[in-house]
Design an enzyme around this catalytic site. Structure first.
Site, PDB file in Angstrom:
ATOM      1  N   GLU A  40       0.777  -1.033   0.091  1.00  0.00           N
ATOM      2  CA  GLU A  40      -0.251   0.014   0.177  1.00  0.00           C
ATOM      3  C   GLU A  40       0.772   1.165   0.166  1.00  0.00           C
ATOM      4  O   GLU A  40       1.842   1.323   0.669  1.00  0.00           O
ATOM      5  CB  GLU A  40      -0.909  -0.116   1.458  1.00  0.00           C
ATOM      6  CG  GLU A  40      -1.609   1.210   1.491  1.00  0.00           C
ATOM      7  CD  GLU A  40      -2.292   1.261   2.861  1.00  0.00           C
ATOM      8  OE1 GLU A  40      -3.465   1.823   2.993  1.00  0.00           O
ATOM      9  OE2 GLU A  40      -1.839   0.726   3.804  1.00  0.00           O
ATOM     10  N   LYS A 111      -9.802   2.155  -1.642  1.00  0.00           N
ATOM     11  CA  LYS A 111     -10.094   1.936  -0.140  1.00  0.00           C
ATOM     12  C   LYS A 111     -11.299   2.074   0.697  1.00  0.00           C
ATOM     13  O   LYS A 111     -11.517   3.476   0.693  1.00  0.00           O
ATOM     14  CB  LYS A 111      -8.818   2.062   0.529  1.00  0.00           C
ATOM     15  CG  LYS A 111      -8.798   1.557   1.967  1.00  0.00           C
ATOM     16  CD  LYS A 111      -7.322   2.116   2.699  1.00  0.00           C
ATOM     17  CE  LYS A 111      -7.104   1.379   3.966  1.00  0.00           C
ATOM     18  NZ  LYS A 111      -5.844   1.824   4.424  1.00  0.00           N
ATOM     19  N   CYS A 146      -5.146  -2.944   3.772  1.00  0.00           N
ATOM     20  CA  CYS A 146      -4.650  -2.760   4.815  1.00  0.00           C
ATOM     21  C   CYS A 146      -5.960  -2.761   6.149  1.00  0.00           C
ATOM     22  O   CYS A 146      -6.258  -3.541   6.296  1.00  0.00           O
ATOM     23  CB  CYS A 146      -3.971  -1.421   4.715  1.00  0.00           C
ATOM     24  SG  CYS A 146      -2.769  -1.112   6.343  1.00  0.00           S
TER      25      CYS A 146
END
Length: 258
Positions: A40, A111, A146
């Site tokens: 990321e 995300k 994440c």
């Protein structure tokens, strides 16, 4: 399927152009792999918030162009980690990019869960709203990033969209690395999928990164795990194990909610 997770040791003091070129060369070196994964925000830095606005890019910006060329040159599927995407009307997204072996972008995932509790990423990035999966010759990939790892309901929805392999780039800090290891295995066990979890190494904006990228099978067994420093973690996986696990231990048939 041979997979490689490139656990980059991010040094934000090094010029971005050099780091971009070095990452592209690492991808090119993976000729013979089937899928390569980067972490990321490895170029702008996952914790250096002050850089994000200046480093924001379009979906076809410099990072995407370099990664597209590297994927094509290596002949691999490439999850290129994520960029700070400059969206419409001043929006910013933490956006992952997936390229096919022809260099064509096959998917982009914004995300959904942003870390920071009303500060940091949660304040500076806009949330994505769409789940993203992508069929490949080696199985259907489900994309997450994440902090998403902490929200199991998201992965149930990805499961229902046919996911067989979860690909999760991260900039997960060292002080919570045991959560990283636990949650990656949990998502694999509960959804009977492979998990490819690629973290960063090094220190970003005074935040030591956890490393320990992992390949986890549908039984929750760790197939391969990196250490704390920069390295390339390579493993052979058989995605037919997903269907076999679900047939041998058909726990998903007993779902009653959702």
């Amino acid at each position: 399927m041979r997979v490689s997770l490139i656990q980059l040791e991010v040094d934000l003091a090094e010029p971005a152009e050099r780091r971009l070129a070095e990452a592209a060369e690492q991808v090119r070196a993976r000729t013979g792999d089937h899928l390569v994964v980067l972490p990321e925000l490895w170029l702008p830095g996952g914790w250096d918030y002050a850089r994000w606005d200046a480093d924001a890019e379009d979906l076809d910006g410099p990072t995407a162009q370099a990664m597209s060329a590297a994927a094509r040159d290596a002949g691999v599927w490439l999850h290129a980690g994520s960029i700070v995407e400059r969206g419409p009307e001043g929006a910013h997204y933490n956006t992952s990019l997936l390229f096919g072996p022809d260099g064509v972008r096959r998917a982009a995932y914004r995300k959904i869960h942003r870390f920071g509790f009303d500060s940091g990423e949660a304040a500076l990035m806009d949330p994505g709203t769409e789940l993203v999966t992508c069929p490949t010759p080696y199985g259907t990939l489900g994309l997450a990033t994440c902090y998403d790892l902490r929200f199991p309901e998201m992965f149930r929805l990805l499961l229902d969209q046919g996911t067989e392999v979860l690909v999760i780039p991260a900039a997960w800090p060292a002080r919570r690395v045991e959560h990283w290891r636990l949650l990656a295995r949990a998502r694999a066990v509960e959804n009977q999928v492979f998990v490819l979890a690629c973290n960063t190494a090094g220190t970003q904006a005074d935040m030591p990164q956890g490393g320990h990228s992992m390949v986890v099978d549908p039984w929750g067994e760790i197939v391969a795990e990196a250490g704390a420093g920069g390295q390339v973690l390579t493993a052979e996986i058989d995605t037919a194990l997903v269907a076999k696990t679900r047939a041998d231990f058909p726990v998903l048939k007993d779902r009653r909610l959702g």
